[in-house]
Design a protein around this motif. Sequence first.
Motif, PDB file in Angstrom:
ATOM      1  N   UNK A 285       0.831  -1.201   0.000  1.00 25.10           N
ATOM      2  CA  UNK A 285       0.000   0.000   0.000  1.00 25.10           C
ATOM      3  C   UNK A 285       0.869   1.256   0.000  1.00 25.10           C
ATOM      4  N   UNK A 286       1.924   1.254   0.824  1.00 22.15           N
ATOM      5  CA  UNK A 286       2.843   2.392   0.844  1.00 22.15           C
ATOM      6  C   UNK A 286       3.529   2.558  -0.509  1.00 22.15           C
ATOM      7  N   UNK A 287       3.983   1.443  -1.072  1.00 23.59           N
ATOM      8  CA  UNK A 287       4.677   1.499  -2.357  1.00 23.59           C
ATOM      9  C   UNK A 287       3.740   1.969  -3.472  1.00 23.59           C
ATOM     10  N   UNK A 292       2.177   6.031  -7.347  1.00 32.63           N
ATOM     11  CA  UNK A 292       1.213   7.007  -7.866  1.00 32.63           C
ATOM     12  C   UNK A 292       1.818   8.405  -7.925  1.00 32.63           C
ATOM     13  N   UNK A 293       2.733   8.682  -6.982  1.00 30.88           N
ATOM     14  CA  UNK A 293       3.409   9.986  -6.963  1.00 30.88           C
ATOM     15  C   UNK A 293       4.571  10.043  -7.952  1.00 30.88           C
ATOM     16  N   UNK A 306       9.853  -6.434  -6.661  1.00 35.39           N
ATOM     17  CA  UNK A 306      11.025  -5.583  -6.431  1.00 35.39           C
ATOM     18  C   UNK A 306      10.607  -4.117  -6.566  1.00 35.39           C
ATOM     19  N   UNK A 307      11.085  -3.285  -5.654  1.00 29.90           N
ATOM     20  CA  UNK A 307      10.810  -1.850  -5.727  1.00 29.90           C
ATOM     21  C   UNK A 307      12.107  -1.106  -5.974  1.00 29.90           C
ATOM     22  N   UNK A 308      12.042  -0.045  -6.777  1.00 27.51           N
ATOM     23  CA  UNK A 308      13.212   0.777  -7.025  1.00 27.51           C
ATOM     24  C   UNK A 308      12.734   2.202  -7.289  1.00 27.51           C
ATOM     25  N   UNK A 309      13.609   3.174  -7.091  1.00 30.95           N
ATOM     26  CA  UNK A 309      13.259   4.546  -7.413  1.00 30.95           C
ATOM     27  C   UNK A 309      13.163   4.717  -8.922  1.00 30.95           C
ATOM     28  N   UNK A 310      12.273   5.603  -9.324  1.00 31.95           N
ATOM     29  CA  UNK A 310      12.168   5.924 -10.756  1.00 31.95           C
ATOM     30  C   UNK A 310      13.370   6.778 -11.182  1.00 31.95           C
TER      31      UNK A 310
END
Length: 310
Positions: A285-287, A292-293, A306-310
């Motif tokens: 949910x946080x990710x 979305x931002x 996996x999460x990474x910065x854009x």
Amino acid sequence: MSDKSSTAERPGIVPEDPAAVQRALIEWYEADHRSFPWRETEDPYEILVSEVMSQQTQLDRVVDAWEDFLDRWPTAADLAAADRADVVGFWTSHSLGYNNRAKYLHEAARQVRDDFDGAWPRDPDGLSDLMGVGPYTANAVASFAFNNGDAVVDTNVKRVLYRAFDVPDDDDAFETVASALMPDGESRVWNNAIMELGGVACGKTPDCDGAACPWREWCSAYETGDFTAPDVPTQPTFEGSRRQFRGRIVRLLGDHDGMDLDTLGHRIRVDYTPDGEHGREWLRDLLSDLADDGLVKIEEDDGQITARLR
């Protein structure tokens, strides 16, 4: 200096001819005021950076961050050409609050470059077209960069008008009186001055004599000793908030090329349990908010997230 509305139309007890009130405040401000570097510039980019940084952050803390930011990205064109992850990383490392402000500031610089050919809008309506620039910020930039704004009405200004002129605690009333008091064509000095008055002389605990408040002879609160003020919204507690964990995520991802969900979860809170209350669903949910931002990218491959910065 001029009077833009009749006394009958104004809430409270504003003098019929406000010229003396106007002159007293401007002279007080010009004689002595707090020194902030963004008050020494008329560059709309530099002023916008200061306004965005100052949202819910003490001004003294903003100075170093503002100077560091402009050292790194001296112009709107420099910021527009920057990598968004670098801008967000700067924001996080300087503890400037919500990271989406960094994203919006970066996008606003790109709009100026791409949509306005590098020429800044000069009035509040035009500036409001920039990403993340609301009515208050647009008016502040128009005032301080172009001397082309309306009367600023922030918490400090409301407190001053409520105490000095018995203006009722009503947004329309504050807008009416603030507009009537501001001299035509002087939004730059006037808005700086009245906010300075609220920040220095008419704070939550007033210092009328110590700060030599220029409005003492007209001030209802000074005469009666009643220094109550409108309720001021309190900022939500940061510790344990979604904002705190969003910031931790961005900081961690800024130091790593990418992190899987559980590794990230264990790194941002000690009580992370994949299937628990603060587990994968909570973290996803946080990710999703950060995605979305436009700050984070979520990738899924064979069930591995996996999460990474854009």
